[in-house]
Every structure is written in C-alpha cells, then in structure tokens.
Design a protein around this motif. Sequence first.
Motif, short mmCIF file in Angstrom:
data_model
loop_
_atom_site.label_atom_id
_atom_site.label_comp_id
_atom_site.label_asym_id
_atom_site.label_seq_id
_atom_site.Cartn_x
_atom_site.Cartn_y
_atom_site.Cartn_z
N ASN A 108 0.81 -1.23 0.00
CA ASN A 108 0.00 0.00 0.00
C ASN A 108 0.84 1.27 0.00
OD1 ASN A 108 -2.56 -1.51 0.56
ND2 ASN A 108 -1.32 -2.09 2.32
N SER A 109 2.15 1.13 0.08
CA SER A 109 3.00 2.32 0.20
C SER A 109 4.43 1.99 -0.21
CB SER A 109 3.01 2.81 1.65
OG SER A 109 3.68 1.86 2.46
N GLY A 110 5.22 3.05 -0.36
CA GLY A 110 6.63 2.88 -0.66
C GLY A 110 7.38 2.28 0.52
N THR A 111 7.00 2.67 1.71
CA THR A 111 7.64 2.12 2.91
C THR A 111 7.51 0.61 2.93
OG1 THR A 111 7.21 4.10 4.24
CG2 THR A 111 7.50 2.04 5.44
N GLU A 112 6.29 0.14 2.75
CA GLU A 112 6.07 -1.31 2.78
C GLU A 112 6.79 -2.02 1.64
OE1 GLU A 112 1.76 -2.54 3.46
OE2 GLU A 112 1.68 -0.39 3.08
N ALA A 113 6.88 -1.34 0.51
CA ALA A 113 7.60 -1.93 -0.63
C ALA A 113 9.07 -2.14 -0.24
CB ALA A 113 7.49 -1.03 -1.85
N ASN A 114 9.67 -1.11 0.37
CA ASN A 114 11.08 -1.22 0.75
C ASN A 114 11.28 -2.19 1.91
OD1 ASN A 114 12.22 0.43 -1.19
ND2 ASN A 114 11.76 2.29 -0.05
N GLU A 115 10.33 -2.22 2.85
CA GLU A 115 10.42 -3.21 3.93
C GLU A 115 10.44 -4.61 3.32
OE1 GLU A 115 10.55 -2.85 7.38
OE2 GLU A 115 10.62 -0.67 7.23
N SER A 136 19.96 9.46 2.12
CA SER A 136 18.84 8.69 1.55
C SER A 136 17.55 8.87 2.35
CB SER A 136 19.22 7.21 1.57
OG SER A 136 19.50 6.82 2.91
N TYR A 137 16.44 8.51 1.72
CA TYR A 137 15.16 8.33 2.43
C TYR A 137 14.45 7.15 1.80
CZ TYR A 137 10.55 8.89 4.39
OH TYR A 137 9.37 8.65 5.07
N HIS A 138 14.04 6.19 2.65
CA HIS A 138 13.37 5.01 2.11
C HIS A 138 12.05 4.69 2.79
CE1 HIS A 138 16.71 3.99 -0.56
NE2 HIS A 138 17.53 4.20 0.45
N GLY A 139 11.63 5.52 3.76
CA GLY A 139 10.34 5.23 4.38
C GLY A 139 10.35 5.44 5.87
N ARG A 140 9.20 5.11 6.51
CA ARG A 140 9.02 5.52 7.90
C ARG A 140 8.89 4.35 8.90
NH1 ARG A 140 4.32 4.92 9.89
NH2 ARG A 140 4.88 6.39 11.54
N GLY A 214 15.15 11.61 -3.49
CA GLY A 214 13.96 12.46 -3.50
C GLY A 214 13.91 13.43 -2.34
N VAL A 215 13.62 12.90 -1.15
CA VAL A 215 13.56 13.71 0.05
C VAL A 215 14.90 14.45 0.23
CG1 VAL A 215 13.40 13.56 2.58
CG2 VAL A 215 11.82 12.26 1.15
N GLY A 216 15.98 13.81 -0.19
CA GLY A 216 17.32 14.39 -0.06
C GLY A 216 17.56 15.58 -0.97
N GLU A 244 12.68 2.91 -6.64
CA GLU A 244 12.16 3.72 -7.76
C GLU A 244 10.87 4.44 -7.35
OE1 GLU A 244 13.51 4.12 -10.79
OE2 GLU A 244 15.14 2.64 -10.72
N VAL A 245 10.67 4.61 -6.05
CA VAL A 245 9.42 5.21 -5.57
C VAL A 245 9.21 6.60 -6.19
CG1 VAL A 245 8.28 6.13 -3.50
CG2 VAL A 245 9.22 3.81 -3.49
N GLN A 246 10.30 7.36 -6.36
CA GLN A 246 10.16 8.68 -6.98
C GLN A 246 10.58 8.68 -8.44
OE1 GLN A 246 10.99 12.24 -4.89
NE2 GLN A 246 10.35 11.44 -2.92
#
Length: 433
Positions: A108-115, A136-140, A214-216, A244-246
């Motif tokens: 449902n999200s980029g965070t879960e994809a990276n997890e 980097s930023y990969h999620g929360r 992205g966030v960076g 590739e979230v962004q």
Amino acid sequence: MSQSLSARHRAALPSWLSLYYEEPIEIVSGRGRHVTDAAGNTYLDFFAGILTNAIGYDIAEISDAIRRQVDTGILHTSTLYLIRQQVELAERIGELSGIANPKVFFTNSGTEANETALMLATQRRRSNQVLALRNSYHGRAFGTLGVTGNRGWSASALSPVKVSYVHGGYRYRSPFRDLSDADYIAACVDDLREVIETTTAGDVACMIAEPIQGVGGFATPPDGLFGAFAEVLDEYGILLISDEVQTGWGRTGEHFWGIQAHGVTPAAMTFAKGLGNGLAIGGVVAEAGLMDCLTANSISTFGGNPISTGGAAAALEYLLDNDLQGNAAKLGTRLLDGLRAHAERCALIGDVRGKGLMIGIELVEPGTRTPAAAAAARVMELTKQRGLLVGKGGLHGNVLRLAPPMTLTDDEAAQALQILTETIALAEQELHR
Ligand SMILES: Cc1ncc(COP(=O)(O)O)c(C=O)c1O
C-alpha cells in the motif's frame, strides 16, 4: 468563531506531521495540472502530491476504471482470492521491469515496498547487513528508517538491519564534489569497497539506493555510478535494490526507471507514488528466485486490492499511450535550461539538478555553500501567492523541488519558470535589504 482546520489538524494529529505554508491550504478539487483550495484559489501544481499525481487530476480513464470496480459492489476481497487486475498489473510491471523471470508483490505504500525488499534480500542472503547511501530516504517503518541517512527523517535509531552508509548520492556537499564525473565515481567506488571491508562482517545482504534522492533534495549522481557500484557488489554477492518510488514510470524523462541511467539491472526494484496516480499502491518487482525465497506465509491484506490495481493499470496504460516519459524529457530539459540560465545571474542558487520532471534548486547564502533554508521557505510563500505549488526538501530544508504531473504543457512549464525566476530573484533581493 469555529477553530480553523489547521488548528484542528494540529490538535488532532501528530506534531511531527508538518504542513506546508504559514497558512496551510486545503485542496478540494483538481483538473489537469491545476488544483483549487477551499478558499477558491487555483494553483498550478508543481509537486503533485509528492510526485504521486503523476498524470494529473480528473483523468477520465482512471476515474472510469475505479468506478467500474466500485459498481461491482466489491471494494476489497483480500489476497486469499484471485484478483484479475492484480495478476494483470503484475504481468505488465514484470514486462516493463527488464528483470529476468520477474515476480511482483503489491503493497500500500513505498515504505512497505522497501520493507519487503529488505526482508527478501536479508532472508535470501541470511544476513542483516545492508548498505545504503548518505542522504537517503526510504520510508518511515523500522527497517526503512534503518536505511534512511537523513537526520531530519530519522525518527528512531532502533533498527532490524545493521547499516553502513556509503558516499555518492549527494554530490553538491560531497568531499569528492570537485572531481570529474569519472574520478567522482572512482572515489565513491573506492569508498564502497573500503566500507565493505572495514565496517561489515563480510556477508552483506544488499545495497538499497535511490537513483535520484527524492527527500534528499533531488540529489543526482553522475550516470554510471550505480553500474560501477554493481561491479563491486557482484564480487561480494551483494544484491542491488533500486528504490524507484520517486524515479519510476518515466519521470526522469530519459529512462522508464531511474536506475537505467547507470547501465545496470538491479536484483529488485521498489515502486509506489506515481503508479496509482493517487491511489494507495506500492510494490516490489524481483527475479522469481529472490521473490520466492520466503519460507513462511506473508500477506498484505489491502495490497493489490482491485480498486488500486485496476486504477493503477489504467494510469500505467495512459502514461505509456501518451508517451509521458517523452514529455517529461522535453519539458524537463526546457525547465532545467531555463533555471540554469537564471542561476548564472542569481547567487542565491547554489545548484540546479535533476532529470526530466524531477528538478531540484538548492538555495545557498550568496557567495557561500551555507544552506539558505529561510530563503527556500520564503520562495515557497511567494510562489504560492503567485499561484504555483512547489515542494521543498534536502538535508537542510533549502532545496526547492519541482515535480509536476507528467502531462505538463509547454505553456504551463513557461509559466512556472517565470514565477520561479521572479520569486527567487525577489527572495535574493530581500536577503540584501
Ligand atoms: C524514495 C522513497 N522511498 C520510499 C518512500 C516511502 O513511501 P511512502 O511514503 O509511500 O511510504 C518515499 C516517500 O517519500 C520515497 O521518496
């Protein structure tokens, strides 16, 4: 008098869920690349819900696909049952991925994809050691926070992975920044090798990296960096995961996936944001052996539901049929050229970077490299006053981020460029007052 919505937001929602603008806006409707707020102001949207409304607003093909599913009476069934749209979208993304023998898992999200990608790589390699890039930023969530190299977004030090950070993603503030592209890459490769040899126990599971951070602050390394990294990673059997979230779905203009600028096919790619044009969908695409390495059951209750996969399939076909990647390349170049020309005359601009419709403008105190965060905040207000929404980011909060829907027109690009050059010049004048 009733409390304002922003006061109620602050009272009811977490303090760390920050809002843009001194007077935050409530977006109530949208069409094309424009959104309208509750006060009736219309804006040209150059941040697109954080790169998520990749196609824009009120796209009939996507709304119709969602409506068709709503009309069946079924919003959700769960992955316990066959979902036609999910299977079809997995097949399509697999084909587009360039990964041999691909399989896809939806979240449902980029965070879960990276997890998920981290879980796959760490299970496959039987190691909790991971490489990530500084800035980097990969999620929360805990795993993704564990590989996030940005103090502003590192809410916890608790982590299931042991991470080592390497140089490379953020050239503007790198110790290697004055080197040529080739020497910069060589220095980062040497650093990677040294990090592996000195900070790990040897059996590293994977490297996770954003092709453009992205966030960076849309930090963009030279083309070929990740290809050169991959040669070292291969020597050690370390898997490369491209976040590739962004950068996915053609936003970088020259390629469909950001990692393709580096001449390497990763073991896995993660995606979210732009795929659903606003629907909550993310996922991982990986070679079957890696995807199937889990030996226990694992599901995402909502992941790949018929609304999000049906809507995302319509969004993906729209994007491909209308060559939005080509449009991102064309208008991105125009914007980058215009901004770079302006930067020659504007000492507040330290760096203009990015690819396609993913452009960062790093603001600095004139004549220095000191981050000018207050100036960036001021430009945000000034652009809003003139009817343009842009994003902000970077380690120091001093980078303006441009990422409009990829259906952007020539006129809209010209209008945004004019507002940006005008407001950045105004912010610079105010600094000298
Ligand atoms: C590169 C990257 N990866 C992962 C994420 C996390 O995605 P989400 O907010 O959908 O969990 C983001 C979000 O901004 C991102 O930019």
